[in-house]
Motif scaffolding. Sequence first.
Motif, mmCIF file in Angstrom:
data_model
loop_
_atom_site.group_PDB
_atom_site.id
_atom_site.type_symbol
_atom_site.label_atom_id
_atom_site.label_comp_id
_atom_site.label_asym_id
_atom_site.label_seq_id
_atom_site.Cartn_x
_atom_site.Cartn_y
_atom_site.Cartn_z
ATOM 1 N N GLY A 164 0.787 -1.230 0.000
ATOM 2 C CA GLY A 164 0.000 0.000 0.000
ATOM 3 C C GLY A 164 0.822 1.284 0.000
ATOM 4 O O GLY A 164 0.284 2.369 -0.153
ATOM 5 N N GLN A 165 2.130 1.148 0.181
ATOM 6 C CA GLN A 165 2.978 2.334 0.224
ATOM 7 C C GLN A 165 3.005 3.053 -1.131
ATOM 8 O O GLN A 165 3.080 2.396 -2.161
ATOM 9 C CB GLN A 165 4.413 1.949 0.582
ATOM 10 C CG GLN A 165 4.845 2.477 1.914
ATOM 11 C CD GLN A 165 6.183 1.922 2.330
ATOM 12 O OE1 GLN A 165 6.810 1.142 1.613
ATOM 13 N NE2 GLN A 165 6.621 2.307 3.503
ATOM 14 N N MET A 191 12.136 -7.071 4.523
ATOM 15 C CA MET A 191 12.627 -8.386 4.116
ATOM 16 C C MET A 191 11.604 -9.427 4.540
ATOM 17 O O MET A 191 11.104 -9.377 5.660
ATOM 18 C CB MET A 191 13.963 -8.710 4.810
ATOM 19 C CG MET A 191 15.070 -7.723 4.516
ATOM 20 S SD MET A 191 15.434 -7.571 2.760
ATOM 21 C CE MET A 191 16.133 -9.172 2.446
ATOM 22 N N ILE A 192 11.339 -10.337 3.621
ATOM 23 C CA ILE A 192 10.406 -11.408 3.977
ATOM 24 C C ILE A 192 11.257 -12.599 4.412
ATOM 25 O O ILE A 192 11.752 -13.355 3.577
ATOM 26 C CB ILE A 192 9.522 -11.799 2.776
ATOM 27 C CG1 ILE A 192 8.992 -10.558 2.052
ATOM 28 C CG2 ILE A 192 8.393 -12.724 3.200
ATOM 29 C CD1 ILE A 192 7.965 -9.766 2.808
ATOM 30 N N PHE A 199 6.033 -14.149 6.240
ATOM 31 C CA PHE A 199 6.424 -15.081 5.190
ATOM 32 C C PHE A 199 5.231 -15.957 4.798
ATOM 33 O O PHE A 199 4.922 -16.134 3.624
ATOM 34 C CB PHE A 199 7.587 -15.948 5.696
ATOM 35 C CG PHE A 199 8.127 -16.910 4.681
ATOM 36 C CD1 PHE A 199 8.969 -16.484 3.668
ATOM 37 C CD2 PHE A 199 7.794 -18.260 4.736
ATOM 38 C CE1 PHE A 199 9.482 -17.375 2.741
ATOM 39 C CE2 PHE A 199 8.297 -19.154 3.808
ATOM 40 C CZ PHE A 199 9.148 -18.708 2.810
ATOM 41 N N LYS A 200 4.557 -16.457 5.817
ATOM 42 C CA LYS A 200 3.373 -17.294 5.567
ATOM 43 C C LYS A 200 2.296 -16.485 4.864
ATOM 44 O O LYS A 200 1.679 -16.955 3.912
ATOM 45 C CB LYS A 200 2.834 -17.843 6.891
ATOM 46 C CG LYS A 200 3.422 -19.187 7.251
ATOM 47 C CD LYS A 200 2.690 -19.784 8.454
ATOM 48 C CE LYS A 200 3.676 -20.390 9.430
ATOM 49 N NZ LYS A 200 3.424 -20.032 10.832
ATOM 50 N N ASN A 201 2.094 -15.268 5.366
ATOM 51 C CA ASN A 201 1.059 -14.428 4.772
ATOM 52 C C ASN A 201 1.336 -14.143 3.300
ATOM 53 O O ASN A 201 0.422 -14.145 2.480
ATOM 54 C CB ASN A 201 0.952 -13.100 5.533
ATOM 55 C CG ASN A 201 0.295 -13.303 6.888
ATOM 56 O OD1 ASN A 201 -0.285 -14.355 7.149
ATOM 57 N ND2 ASN A 201 0.397 -12.300 7.738
ATOM 58 N N LEU A 208 0.850 -8.484 0.212
ATOM 59 C CA LEU A 208 1.483 -8.201 -1.084
ATOM 60 C C LEU A 208 2.542 -7.114 -0.940
ATOM 61 O O LEU A 208 2.221 -5.935 -1.052
ATOM 62 C CB LEU A 208 0.438 -7.719 -2.093
ATOM 63 C CG LEU A 208 -0.608 -8.729 -2.540
ATOM 64 C CD1 LEU A 208 -1.722 -8.014 -3.289
ATOM 65 C CD2 LEU A 208 0.032 -9.789 -3.432
ATOM 66 N N PRO A 209 3.785 -7.478 -0.637
ATOM 67 C CA PRO A 209 4.813 -6.451 -0.534
ATOM 68 C C PRO A 209 5.025 -5.804 -1.904
ATOM 69 O O PRO A 209 4.685 -6.387 -2.936
ATOM 70 C CB PRO A 209 6.054 -7.227 -0.092
ATOM 71 C CG PRO A 209 5.800 -8.638 -0.452
ATOM 72 C CD PRO A 209 4.322 -8.836 -0.489
#
Lengths: 358, 599
Positions: A164-165, A191-192, A199-201, A208-209
């Motif tokens: 969303g950024q 960082m994921i 990470f799971k999400n 959604l990065p």
Amino acid sequence: MNDSQMIYVHIPFCKKRCDYCAFVSCTNFQIVEKYFCFLKNEIQSCKYNTKPISSIYFGGGTPSVVDEKYICETLSLIKSKFKIMQNCEISIECNPESTTLSKLKAFYKAGFNRISFGVQSLNEKELLKIGRNQNAVQVKNAMKNALKVGFENLSVDLLLGLEGQTCKSLEKQIEQLNMWGATHLSLYMLMIEENTKLFKNVQNGLYLPLEDEICVQLYDLLFKKLKELGFYRYEVSNFAKNGFICKHNLGYWQMKPYLGFGVSAHSFIDGKRIANPDNFMDYFNGKYNIEKCNQQSLNEEYIMLGLRTIFGVEENFIKNTKQLNLLLQKGIVIKSNSKIRVADDYFGVLNQIILKLI
Amino acid sequence: MEKENIRNFCIIAHIDHGKSTLADRLIEATGTLAKREISEQLLDSMELERERGITIKLTPTRMHYNYMGKDYILNLIDTPGHVDFTYEVSRSLAACEGAILIVDASQGVEAQTLANAYLAIENNLEIIPVINKIDLPSAEPDRVKAEIENIIGLSAQDAPLISAKEGINIDKVIEKVICDVPEPKGDESAPLKALIFDSIYDNFKGAIVMIRVFDGNVKVGDKIKMFQTQKVFDVTEVGYFTPRQKPCDILHAGEVGYLTAAIKNVADTKVGDTITNADNGAKEALPGYKSVMPVVFSGIFCVDGSRYNDLKDALEKLKLNDASLVFTPEVSTALGFGFRCGFLGLLHMEVITERIEREFNIDIITTAPGVSYRVFKNDNSMLEISNPSLFPNFGEIVKIEEPIVKLEIYTSPNFVGAVMELCQEKRAVYKDLQYVDSFRVKMSYTMPLAEMIYDFFDSLKSRTKGYASLDYEFAGFQQSDMVKLDILLNGETCDALSLIIHREKAYSRGRAIAEKLKKVIPRQMFEVPIQAAIGGKIIARETISALRKDVLAKCYGGDISRKRKLLEKQKEGKKKMRQIGSVELPSEAFMSILKLDNE
């Protein structure tokens, strides 16, 4: 240059673990008392107390969530045990929502002179999605209070790449932080990491990065904005106003020796990297791990760490001259005097550059 | 043993119709080896052969069998199935009097069934059709029998119906061989005439020469002479294969076996050559067969340049057992020192490269395969060039001739259209079409060899559902409008990616290569243009955008080990890259441009 050393103290407690965090932290406050007991013990028994201390850093976790007396006692122990230099930089990481006026007063009185706020974002929506409960008003108040108490050096951590950024919102946030008195900014990429909730999400499509390419565009724009506001980059992820470069941070990259106290803390002493255990049980049993480095890898470390800063590294440490010349030709690295540094536009691919030069 | 009790035969079949399994069963049924000694598919001794289920080298095996109270010697010579190795088949056939033709009971007659059957007919062999895999539920022996009669024209009414896998009716096959395959002819008292049909190299004994004795005999101590080289050797051992080497006293006319004579150089034992006595030898050699000529050329380089000598060693060792492999040193500005190698075809090339990687543990880069061109320069000189990077400037070239082949395709009338279309795409020139019978047509073309080596055979098979067989022979050179297609990375020509190609195809292939490279080259720190050019003129361009973000993570509490680990990981990945000018190329990039046609 290495006639002084630094101290890092790890305070591993957090109210709640953030979704993206992969570091050692603990939400069980029943062991706080015990932990500080061992921490003080460790500091007390430290043999490396001949060199004067140029910077002290209380990091976490969230040092501001535990009772301030533990923090202040620990700092005073350090002050009595070690020789503290006159202009020693003493930082503490704080979470805006747990940073009360009284805490700030206590920290200031104890001798802290720099506060690093873990803000990550001023946008509530962005924060909620990574499991952080905090809002812009809390940040504003915490910073206002810090200034009121007497702190002049305020740093803020921000995360880039959050869902969303947008460039607009980020620019506005930086303007606000500047207005509220920030003198130093750390801009990290999200960082994921494996074994985190985030990470799971991400894997399940719940988070959604931002895409890499968009992150880079944001970074470029922010870089310009920060410059306008008088923040200069002195390290890959760190920006400071004139005179506010974080000595402690810079010390890591310039291979200054440092002592790390507390669970999972790292030390760099006599050319050796030493790590404390990353679990409480081992820490409470006093087990410390030692990692040895041979000279070749210290040379590699010098390049790997030094290139993170705008001060760069001495040219004669770089053995791969063929690659160096190629990178110089392309303007990826820049030479001034006998130092080699990475060009502004290429900090994002620092690792690739390092790989070519070691 | 009397000649009348000897039978020399081979087994021919389409790939996967059960050739090697039947060979195993025959060895078992004749008690040549006890069952426990038989590891699956005995004759395919190369690891690669077993894994891929293909036969590449020949292994002759002597078996004993008692039939109607008489002892017989049965010599089985295995044959490869793929078209690349057709010459190896013809070698085995020349040593035999009969052939077992295996046909899969459900798949029926396939391309190589046909091709091999015709080879056998040409060699005047007695053909024994055998229908295999009758244990499968989909088996249709009657239909397949009809196919054999209609398509090949062989009587199949009393073809044994067998299952090599289950060991059903194996004895029927043996009886057929004994009854139908003619006994070898030959004059025991005449001077020695032995045909070399293969040779392998042994570190202790030198070349082990596989022979079929036609006239005379050969024993230890004999002085022998090679017809082609006129070199003389002393025989140190004769014997036969069981399939292990088993020395014996003498090999008589009609027999198949091996000899050693301290021959240090495999090149002295030219396959197809005739061996005779050094004194009072035979006046004439046996009709040999076409000598083998490499048709596909490719550069082979080590990923790790320092292993050049290991690569050289590997090629030399492979050459000892494979005279068809040729190689000469080559230098590429992009890939360093390596070798330009000649192969019989793409499968041969694949087999060799795989063996280098597997048996010698060398990571290699293979450049696009090509053929050898004749380049006529304006100073009246002529060069034969198989390496695109050695082509002279096009300004100096008067004309280029490319090798062409005469092609005969047998197929069903249903597929004539499909075959014509394919041939047209491949620049083939139509010559003739004949109805052999109502089930079969023979189509004749001339075609540039360069077009054939790509994927012609595979395309032919897929477009005719396997009902096509192919034979080709070299038919000289013809002038063609060839151009050199260069690939430029970041403005620099990468010699290892250059190709010689017909002008009409250069444009589309240049574009396809650029597109493909864009996919396989990882992003670099700067923008990398990929260009395809003909004689300096850019005909296609793609751009790999610059890598801009790598990693900018927080470093907690002075813990630099995470950063170190990440760096180490990235370092590992780098090792597999080739630096071409300022661009890093993964080694698969060189091969990937070959596989354009399959996508």
